[in-house]
Design a protein around this motif. Sequence first.
Motif, PDB file in Angstrom:
ATOM      1  N   ARG A  32       0.830  -1.216   0.000  1.00  0.00           N
ATOM      2  CA  ARG A  32       0.000   0.000   0.000  1.00  0.00           C
ATOM      3  C   ARG A  32       0.860   1.261   0.000  1.00  0.00           C
ATOM      4  O   ARG A  32       0.535   2.251  -0.656  1.00  0.00           O
ATOM      5  CB  ARG A  32      -0.940   0.014   1.197  1.00  0.00           C
ATOM      6  N   THR A  33       1.969   1.212   0.725  1.00  0.00           N
ATOM      7  CA  THR A  33       2.884   2.349   0.739  1.00  0.00           C
ATOM      8  C   THR A  33       3.506   2.534  -0.635  1.00  0.00           C
ATOM      9  O   THR A  33       3.618   3.655  -1.134  1.00  0.00           O
ATOM     10  CB  THR A  33       3.980   2.146   1.800  1.00  0.00           C
ATOM     11  N   TRP A  35       2.237   1.732  -3.566  1.00  0.00           N
ATOM     12  CA  TRP A  35       1.263   2.295  -4.507  1.00  0.00           C
ATOM     13  C   TRP A  35       0.942   3.749  -4.178  1.00  0.00           C
ATOM     14  O   TRP A  35       0.696   4.565  -5.068  1.00  0.00           O
ATOM     15  CB  TRP A  35      -0.003   1.457  -4.572  1.00  0.00           C
ATOM     16  N   ARG A  36       0.956   4.111  -2.891  1.00  0.00           N
ATOM     17  CA  ARG A  36       0.730   5.510  -2.528  1.00  0.00           C
ATOM     18  C   ARG A  36       1.874   6.374  -3.059  1.00  0.00           C
ATOM     19  O   ARG A  36       1.644   7.451  -3.621  1.00  0.00           O
ATOM     20  CB  ARG A  36       0.583   5.666  -1.018  1.00  0.00           C
ATOM     21  N   ASN A  39       1.451   6.648  -6.848  1.00  0.00           N
ATOM     22  CA  ASN A  39       0.338   7.523  -7.233  1.00  0.00           C
ATOM     23  C   ASN A  39       0.632   8.999  -6.975  1.00  0.00           C
ATOM     24  O   ASN A  39       0.060   9.868  -7.625  1.00  0.00           O
ATOM     25  CB  ASN A  39      -0.940   7.111  -6.508  1.00  0.00           C
TER      26      ASN A  39
END
Length: 104
Positions: A32-33, A35-36, A39
Motif C-alpha cells: 500500500r505504501t 502504490w501511494r 500515485n
Amino acid sequence: MPSALDFGFYFDRVLHFYGGLSYRELLSLPIRTFWRLSNNINRIRAETDIRSFHIALASQSRQAHEFKDSLVIEMGEPTTVDPIASAIPDKDAIAQLKQLMGQG
C-alpha cells in the motif's frame, strides 16, 4: 477482464523519483505504501510544474516584482545567531528552560 500491469515500470518509476530509496528498501515497503508513493509522483510533479508555470507567466508580465516579493515572503528569513551573544554562557539557561517546561 483486468489488463496486464507493467509492475517493472512502476517499480523503476518509484525508484527513480524517490532517489533516496535503495532497491532493497523499496522491496521491503508494504504494498500500500508502494502504490501511494507511485500515485503521488504525478501529483508532486504537477505541483512543481504549476509553480514553474506561474514563474514563467510572472516573468512575462508587469506583476513580476509582486510575484518575486510573494516568493520572498513565502521563503521567510533564515535564522541568524549573534556570534558574540551566543559565546557568552547563560548560567540560568537550564533553570529558565525547566521553568518554561513546567519542571522548575
